[in-house]
Design an enzyme around this catalytic site. Sequence first.
Site, PDB file in Angstrom:
ATOM      1  N   SER A   1      41.587 -89.824  48.457  1.00  0.00           N
ATOM      2  CA  SER A   1      40.544 -88.798  48.389  1.00  0.00           C
ATOM      3  C   SER A   1      40.033 -88.345  49.754  1.00  0.00           C
ATOM      4  O   SER A   1      39.444 -87.274  49.864  1.00  0.00           O
ATOM      5  CB  SER A   1      39.360 -89.308  47.551  1.00  0.00           C
ATOM      6  OG  SER A   1      38.900 -90.549  48.049  1.00  0.00           O
TER       7      SER A   1
ATOM      8  N   ASP B   1      29.069 -88.431  50.816  1.00  0.00           N
ATOM      9  CA  ASP B   1      28.733 -89.049  49.534  1.00  0.00           C
ATOM     10  C   ASP B   1      28.866 -90.566  49.677  1.00  0.00           C
ATOM     11  O   ASP B   1      29.030 -91.068  50.790  1.00  0.00           O
ATOM     12  CB  ASP B   1      29.616 -88.461  48.420  1.00  0.00           C
ATOM     13  CG  ASP B   1      31.096 -88.826  48.543  1.00  0.00           C
ATOM     14  OD1 ASP B   1      31.439 -89.703  49.363  1.00  0.00           O
ATOM     15  OD2 ASP B   1      31.923 -88.241  47.800  1.00  0.00           O
TER      16      ASP B   1
ATOM     17  N   HIS C   1      32.775 -91.011  51.181  1.00  0.00           N
ATOM     18  CA  HIS C   1      33.567 -90.123  52.040  1.00  0.00           C
ATOM     19  C   HIS C   1      32.763 -89.554  53.208  1.00  0.00           C
ATOM     20  O   HIS C   1      31.580 -89.256  53.058  1.00  0.00           O
ATOM     21  CB  HIS C   1      34.121 -88.958  51.205  1.00  0.00           C
ATOM     22  CG  HIS C   1      34.891 -89.397  50.016  1.00  0.00           C
ATOM     23  ND1 HIS C   1      34.350 -89.418  48.737  1.00  0.00           N
ATOM     24  CD2 HIS C   1      36.156 -89.877  49.892  1.00  0.00           C
ATOM     25  CE1 HIS C   1      35.262 -89.875  47.883  1.00  0.00           C
ATOM     26  NE2 HIS C   1      36.361 -90.170  48.567  1.00  0.00           N
TER      27      HIS C   1
END
Length: 367
Positions: A35, A332, A335
């Site tokens: 991600s 977040d 990340h």
Amino acid sequence: MKSATVVFVLLLVLINLFVVKGEQILEASFIFGDSIVDAGNNNYIQSLSKANLPPNGIDFMANGGKPTGRFTNGRTNADIVGEELGLKNYALPFLDPDCKGKAILNGVNYASGAAGIMNQTGRLFVNRISMDIQIDYFNITRKQLDGLLGSSNAKELLMKKSLFSITIGANDFLNNYLLPVISIGERISETPNTFINSLINNLRGQLTRLYKLDARKIVVASVGPIGCIPYQKQINRVNEDECVDLPNKLAKQYNGRLKDLLKELTDNLPGATFVHANIYDLVMDIMTNYAKYGFQTSSVACCGNGGQYQGIIPCGPQSSMCKDRSKYVFWDPYHPSEATNLIIAKKLVDGDTNYVSPINLRQLKDL
């Protein structure tokens, strides 16, 4: 007059030699990973790991500030590396319906949120595209390139004018070996050494497979200080200036083995250069010296919910969001923000051997 003409011609020849030998044009970027660099592949699969809702992408100007599936407020570090090295377009996600025909000549992004080196990693999120499957997808692209360019020109593009980047491994710890409750049995039966051996052996096979598909300029990122992300700090209830010891210890152990693996592959695979991106030390420096880099916190997520560090619930429409996103190391609970990605990318492109070795990415491009 004649001598002046001769001098002028010689000057042109020298300039031409300098340009040809000194600077290679980068035409394509092929991105693999999780991600941290997913550009939207998970939008197209049934997965619990998605970033297709606002305010994700709020600063991604190429899409008007709308979500693209990137797990950050703006560009990923892979996006910025491409820009810094002269690419005019972002590599499209492999599963994007527009990723076909001449669009793939700019490169392709295969990365997937929750993906890992091991196929079982991330199973909690239902679907994700593991590293093995990402390489299967690249094999499809490889055949498409032959069809578009012919075999010889496709090889030329991949071997000399493309950058391959791999950002993977964190989920193998966070969403596999260290996963609360689910992995307790595994941790009892499998020592950290045994687990890390499995990761390195699998990754060796995966990188060798990419080489056999004509990848030659390859950068592989180390696992960052995963014990310092807001999620880990929140669930383990550590102080603001502390990180969780076990995840960081495992990451450092893996990273040492990774660096040795990349040297081994460079030594044994003719024509290939494997570059080690020392993300662990780079991110740790940013977090430790966050004020020096212009941040106001390296512990609290800009977008999220849950506790002191906003570290439990991922970013979404119901999340609270900080006022100045450029002042937060983390976007977040998991990340980095675009501001952090910008620092990371620029250090990898033009930095010294503290953070990227044996050469930086601009030097890798110019090989």
